[in-house]
Design a protein around this motif. Sequence first.
Motif, mmCIF file in Angstrom:
data_model
loop_
_atom_site.group_PDB
_atom_site.id
_atom_site.type_symbol
_atom_site.label_atom_id
_atom_site.label_comp_id
_atom_site.label_asym_id
_atom_site.label_seq_id
_atom_site.Cartn_x
_atom_site.Cartn_y
_atom_site.Cartn_z
ATOM 1 N N GLN A 1 88.036 14.690 24.471
ATOM 2 C CA GLN A 1 86.971 13.993 25.190
ATOM 3 C C GLN A 1 85.661 14.765 24.994
ATOM 4 N N VAL A 2 84.593 14.040 24.752
ATOM 5 C CA VAL A 2 83.282 14.648 24.607
ATOM 6 C C VAL A 2 82.281 13.816 25.384
ATOM 7 N N GLN A 3 81.348 14.489 26.008
ATOM 8 C CA GLN A 3 80.261 13.810 26.719
ATOM 9 C C GLN A 3 78.940 14.227 26.097
ATOM 10 N N LEU A 4 78.051 13.252 25.989
ATOM 11 C CA LEU A 4 76.733 13.498 25.419
ATOM 12 C C LEU A 4 75.673 13.152 26.450
ATOM 13 N N PRO B 1 77.111 25.275 16.341
ATOM 14 C CA PRO B 1 77.940 25.996 17.327
ATOM 15 C C PRO B 1 77.669 25.577 18.766
ATOM 16 N N LYS B 2 76.409 25.241 19.065
ATOM 17 C CA LYS B 2 76.062 24.845 20.430
ATOM 18 C C LYS B 2 76.287 23.365 20.690
ATOM 19 N N LYS B 3 76.634 22.619 19.650
ATOM 20 C CA LYS B 3 76.896 21.178 19.779
ATOM 21 C C LYS B 3 75.666 20.445 20.318
ATOM 22 N N LEU C 1 63.247 14.780 21.531
ATOM 23 C CA LEU C 1 64.474 14.377 22.195
ATOM 24 C C LEU C 1 65.559 15.415 21.919
ATOM 25 N N SER C 2 66.338 15.703 22.933
ATOM 26 C CA SER C 2 67.440 16.643 22.781
ATOM 27 C C SER C 2 68.722 16.012 23.284
ATOM 28 N N CYS C 3 69.822 16.477 22.727
ATOM 29 C CA CYS C 3 71.133 15.966 23.110
ATOM 30 C C CYS C 3 72.122 17.116 23.090
ATOM 31 N N ALA C 4 72.911 17.196 24.147
ATOM 32 C CA ALA C 4 73.927 18.240 24.225
ATOM 33 C C ALA C 4 75.293 17.599 24.413
ATOM 34 N N ALA C 5 76.255 18.073 23.639
ATOM 35 C CA ALA C 5 77.634 17.599 23.754
ATOM 36 C C ALA C 5 78.451 18.624 24.522
ATOM 37 N N THR D 1 83.544 7.665 17.627
ATOM 38 C CA THR D 1 82.127 7.886 17.908
ATOM 39 C C THR D 1 81.916 7.939 19.410
ATOM 40 N N ALA D 2 81.258 8.993 19.857
ATOM 41 C CA ALA D 2 80.902 9.117 21.266
ATOM 42 C C ALA D 2 79.406 8.859 21.417
ATOM 43 N N TRP D 3 79.036 8.306 22.575
ATOM 44 C CA TRP D 3 77.634 7.943 22.820
ATOM 45 C C TRP D 3 77.117 8.569 24.099
ATOM 46 N N GLY D 4 75.838 8.896 24.080
ATOM 47 C CA GLY D 4 75.176 9.273 25.306
ATOM 48 C C GLY D 4 74.681 8.034 26.024
#
Length: 120
Positions: A1-4, A74-76, A20-24, A108-111
């Motif tokens: 499971q991954v969250q964005l 590494p920081k996803k 824009l920034s995105c963190a997983a 594919t995971a989505w924010g």
Amino acid sequence: QVQLVESGGGPVQTGGSLLLSCAASGNNFDIKVMAWYRQAVGKERELVASLTNTGITYKDPSVIDRFTISRDIPKKTTSLQMNALKPEDTAVYYCSADGWNQEGLYRTAWGPGTQVTVSS
């Protein structure tokens, strides 16, 4: 499971810039590609830019000279530096991550998206 989760959207005037920034977060998801999509009102979601783990970059021709995608593997995280913004860039911007989940399936995971509004 991954969250964005995306951040950095908001209102901006024509010609301005946004980052824009995105963190997983989450484990058991082997990310191979991170990307940014956008969806304007009444239009389909479209790919803006993507960047693979091996450094292969794609950018839509409409943003090729104005937007820059980057990643910290590494920081996803991934970022989208948007310069020289135009009213037609107004949309909800979504971060995505393609990769292998713990079941061995490529998904594919989505924010949830972040609104960018460019005023003339």
